[in-house]
Design a protein around this motif. Structure first.
Motif, PDB file in Angstrom:
ATOM      1  N   THR A  81       0.513   2.408  -2.538  1.00  0.00           N
ATOM      2  CA  THR A  81       0.942   2.639  -1.161  1.00  0.00           C
ATOM      3  C   THR A  81       2.417   3.019  -1.105  1.00  0.00           C
ATOM      4  OG1 THR A  81      -0.674   0.999  -0.413  1.00  0.00           O
ATOM      5  CG2 THR A  81       1.025   1.636   1.142  1.00  0.00           C
ATOM      6  N   LEU A  82       3.231   2.371  -1.933  1.00  0.00           N
ATOM      7  CA  LEU A  82       4.654   2.675  -1.960  1.00  0.00           C
ATOM      8  C   LEU A  82       4.910   4.107  -2.404  1.00  0.00           C
ATOM      9  CD1 LEU A  82       7.693   2.154  -2.046  1.00  0.00           C
ATOM     10  CD2 LEU A  82       7.375   1.043  -4.267  1.00  0.00           C
ATOM     11  N   GLN A 123      -0.206  -2.273  -3.986  1.00  0.00           N
ATOM     12  CA  GLN A 123       1.061  -2.095  -3.272  1.00  0.00           C
ATOM     13  C   GLN A 123       1.868  -0.937  -3.844  1.00  0.00           C
ATOM     14  OE1 GLN A 123       2.684  -6.012  -3.803  1.00  0.00           O
ATOM     15  NE2 GLN A 123       1.732  -6.831  -1.945  1.00  0.00           N
ATOM     16  N   LEU A 124       1.804  -0.752  -5.147  1.00  0.00           N
ATOM     17  CA  LEU A 124       2.535   0.333  -5.782  1.00  0.00           C
ATOM     18  C   LEU A 124       1.980   1.688  -5.380  1.00  0.00           C
ATOM     19  CD1 LEU A 124       4.773   1.125  -7.677  1.00  0.00           C
ATOM     20  CD2 LEU A 124       3.226   0.751  -9.612  1.00  0.00           C
ATOM     21  N   ARG A 160       7.651  -6.260  -2.644  1.00  0.00           N
ATOM     22  CA  ARG A 160       8.120  -6.013  -1.283  1.00  0.00           C
ATOM     23  C   ARG A 160       8.912  -4.705  -1.273  1.00  0.00           C
ATOM     24  NH1 ARG A 160       9.554 -11.626  -2.066  1.00  0.00           N
ATOM     25  NH2 ARG A 160       8.181 -13.007  -0.879  1.00  0.00           N
ATOM     26  N   TRP A 161       8.745  -3.906  -0.227  1.00  0.00           N
ATOM     27  CA  TRP A 161       9.480  -2.645  -0.185  1.00  0.00           C
ATOM     28  C   TRP A 161       9.611  -2.142   1.247  1.00  0.00           C
ATOM     29  CZ3 TRP A 161       6.716   1.338   1.976  1.00  0.00           C
ATOM     30  CH2 TRP A 161       5.322   1.223   1.963  1.00  0.00           C
ATOM     31  N   ARG A 162      10.546  -1.214   1.440  1.00  0.00           N
ATOM     32  CA  ARG A 162      10.747  -0.583   2.742  1.00  0.00           C
ATOM     33  C   ARG A 162      11.360   0.801   2.530  1.00  0.00           C
ATOM     34  NH1 ARG A 162      10.633  -1.833   7.985  1.00  0.00           N
ATOM     35  NH2 ARG A 162      12.032  -0.781   9.436  1.00  0.00           N
ATOM     36  N   GLY A 212       6.896  -0.264   5.437  1.00  0.00           N
ATOM     37  CA  GLY A 212       7.238  -1.225   4.400  1.00  0.00           C
ATOM     38  C   GLY A 212       6.159  -2.261   4.180  1.00  0.00           C
ATOM     39  N   ASN A 213       6.411  -3.161   3.263  1.00  0.00           N
ATOM     40  CA  ASN A 213       5.507  -4.256   2.933  1.00  0.00           C
ATOM     41  C   ASN A 213       6.331  -5.505   2.669  1.00  0.00           C
ATOM     42  OD1 ASN A 213       3.058  -5.650   1.841  1.00  0.00           O
ATOM     43  ND2 ASN A 213       4.249  -5.540  -0.048  1.00  0.00           N
ATOM     44  N   PHE A 250      15.738   3.356   0.699  1.00  0.00           N
ATOM     45  CA  PHE A 250      14.595   2.741   0.020  1.00  0.00           C
ATOM     46  C   PHE A 250      15.058   1.439  -0.613  1.00  0.00           C
ATOM     47  CE2 PHE A 250      12.549   2.643  -4.373  1.00  0.00           C
ATOM     48  CZ  PHE A 250      11.496   1.836  -3.965  1.00  0.00           C
ATOM     49  N   LEU A 271       6.972   7.014  -0.439  1.00  0.00           N
ATOM     50  CA  LEU A 271       8.150   7.678  -0.974  1.00  0.00           C
ATOM     51  C   LEU A 271       8.008   9.199  -0.956  1.00  0.00           C
ATOM     52  CD1 LEU A 271       8.981   5.390  -4.039  1.00  0.00           C
ATOM     53  CD2 LEU A 271      10.170   5.496  -1.844  1.00  0.00           C
ATOM     54  N   ALA A 291      13.354  -2.182  -2.634  1.00  0.00           N
ATOM     55  CA  ALA A 291      12.167  -2.822  -3.204  1.00  0.00           C
ATOM     56  C   ALA A 291      12.605  -4.067  -3.957  1.00  0.00           C
ATOM     57  CB  ALA A 291      11.427  -1.871  -4.132  1.00  0.00           C
TER      58      ALA A 291
END
Length: 488
Positions: free
Chosen positions: A473-474, A470-471, A433-435, A426-427, A450, A478, A452
């Protein structure tokens, strides 16, 4: 090639008592040199501000009767319209000769006086619509839901291009523009002794403290209930009570209440109020038709508004294709729709819920006894466009924040065992922010989660660069795969 353009525009009679206007400074062609000169009487106030462009201090010249303000702007690049850019980014000059906001508010108050007068017909309608409502908030909600259903019709002719029509006429005609509908809501509330006033709004733009005048293109209502202030926009028939539609939140507005003499900023939206929740139950395919799936989507805030708008605009697609697919896409495979149901777009008293049955295609790969499994998380389609190289800052989700909460449970076939699961990743840094995490639920199920959150959809240029990183990496996270060992 050089094109020199000189033109003069002249009003036979200016429609306002003072000058209040906007001058565009650039269009699709670059400008080598632009000269601007504005002359006003010596005893006249003059206010100005440049938007989205740097300008030097004006050269001021005075005569016996007038004062002239002049600017020379050079090498102005052409305005580039990029996808996912905020509206109203064209360079322009705003000018006004109103003395201050108090003078403008008093003028607007005079021309709109008596338009919200309570007639016997209005009083009877307010009483009828609020029958059964037990609290003032319930009464406001009932009247709001009624006014939003009236047709939006704008015919900007004469003084009524800035002044609302009388509330009694709007009720009789059953249509009106933004200020007409807001004024009608206020009159209905006045019939119940509830405090409400017209509010002028620069939708998708901004008013400036230093330039008093008609910087507004929209109107809503401000309602006071005890110590609570409600900002209500009755223009859209799919906007639920308590939410402001796109272009309204965070704007500096002017309430016309006979007392306000300065601009007031409306509240910014909270991420918790704009949420899309997706839960899915995924079965194991017996043949090759795909993974049988049941999806349930609950929308709140802007996602609720967005889905209702899709239904309003594309009824045929709502019947033949997944409703969610109009704005979101699965990151793994495709969803083949079998059946779907959804809350009626006009049911503003209910949370918007979409349910669908179908099959997820393309989630698994690998040899006969081992399967690599991906989860069909859904993401906004505009995220794909946000990854492209760009020059302007991103404007996502119509400027609203967005919170996503998704969970998919996979039912494994008899004898299967969960294999190696991807580690949680996550971040925690904004703007995105996401996980993502996977979990084994005994020997029969695997769960993929998931979440975000983007606290604001209107990003700065620096935040845009970081959001793109960040997008990327997300999206890679996924695409992670979980192992499943099948029985031989």
């Amino acid at each position: 090639a050089v094109l020199r353009v000189h033109f003069r525009a002249q009003w036979k009679e200016f429609p306002l008592p003072k000058i209040s206007m906007t001058l565009p400074l650039v269009d699709e062609l670059p400008v080598l040199k632009a000269s601007i000169q504005i002359s006003v009487a010596n005893d006249s106030p003059f206010h100005f501000v440049f938007e989205n462009i740097s300008a030097p201090d004006p050269e001021i010249k005075r005569t016996t009767y007038s004062t002239s303000y002049g600017w020379v702007l050079e090498n102005i690049p052409a305005h580039r319209n990029e996808v996912l850019s905020a509206p109203g980014q064209n360079p322009r000059l705003l000018i006004s000769t109103f003395t201050d906001w108090k003078a403008f508010a008093e003028w607007y108050g005079r021309i709109s006086r008596l338009t919200d007068e309570v007639t016997p017909e209005l009083a009877a309608k307010a009483k009828e619509l609020t029958t059964g409502a037990t609290t003032d908030r319930d009464k406001v909600s009932a009247l709001y839901n009624f006014v939003t259903t009236l047709r939006y019709v704008a015919v900007p002719l004469g003084v009524n291009s800035v002044r609302p029509h009388s509330a009694a006429n709007v009720l009789q005609n059953q249509f009106g523009d933004c200020k007409d509908k807001a004024n009608l809501l206020n009159a209905l509330l006045h019939a119940l002794d509830i405090d409400a006033h017209l509010v002028l709004v620069p939708r998708f733009s901004q008013a400036h403290e230093a330039v008093p005048g008609l910087a507004f293109n929209h109107a809503i209502s401000r309602v006071t209930l005890g110590g609570e202030t409600l900002w209500l926009d009755t223009t859209d028939d799919v906007c639920r009570f308590g939410m402001l539609p796109p272009g309204d939140p965070g704007r500096k507005v002017l309430p016309i209440d006979g007392q306000m003499t300065t601009l007031v900023q409306m509240p910014l939206p909270s991420p918790d109020d704009h949420r899309l929740t997706i839960s899915g139950r995924i079965g194991w395919p017996e043949k090759q038709e795909g993974f049988p799936a049941e999806l349930t989507v609950t929308a709140k805030g802007y996602p609720d508004y967005e889905l209702r708008t899709i239904v309003r605009q594309a009824k045929d697609r709502h019947a033949s294709a997944p409703l969610l697919a109009a704005r979101y896409r699965p990151v793994a495979g495709s969803f083949a729709l079998k059946t779907q149901t959804a809350t009626a777009a006009s049911a503003l008293g209910d949370d918007y819920v979409w349910q669908a049955q179908g099959a997820c295609i393309g989630l698994a790969a690998g040899p006969a006894n081992t399967t690599r499994l991906r989860s069909p998380f859904w993401v906004p389609r505009e995220w794909d466009l946000a990854l492209h190289q760009r020059q302007s800052a991103l404007f996502l989700n119509q400027g609203y924040p967005l919170t996503l909460e998704e969970e998919f449970d996979f039912k494994l076939p008899p004898g299967a065992k969960p294999g190696v699961l991807p580690p949680p990743i996550g971040n925690d840094r904004p703007p995105l922010r996401w996980r993502v995490e996977w979990a084994s639920l005994g020997h029969e199920k695997i769960s993929a989660r998931f979440s975000a959150q983007m606290p604001s959809g209107e990003l700065t240029e620096a935040a845009t660069v970081l959001a793109q990183e960040q997008l990327r990496t997300l999206l890679m996270a996924l695409a992670s795969e979980a192992g499943v060992t099948l029985s031989e």
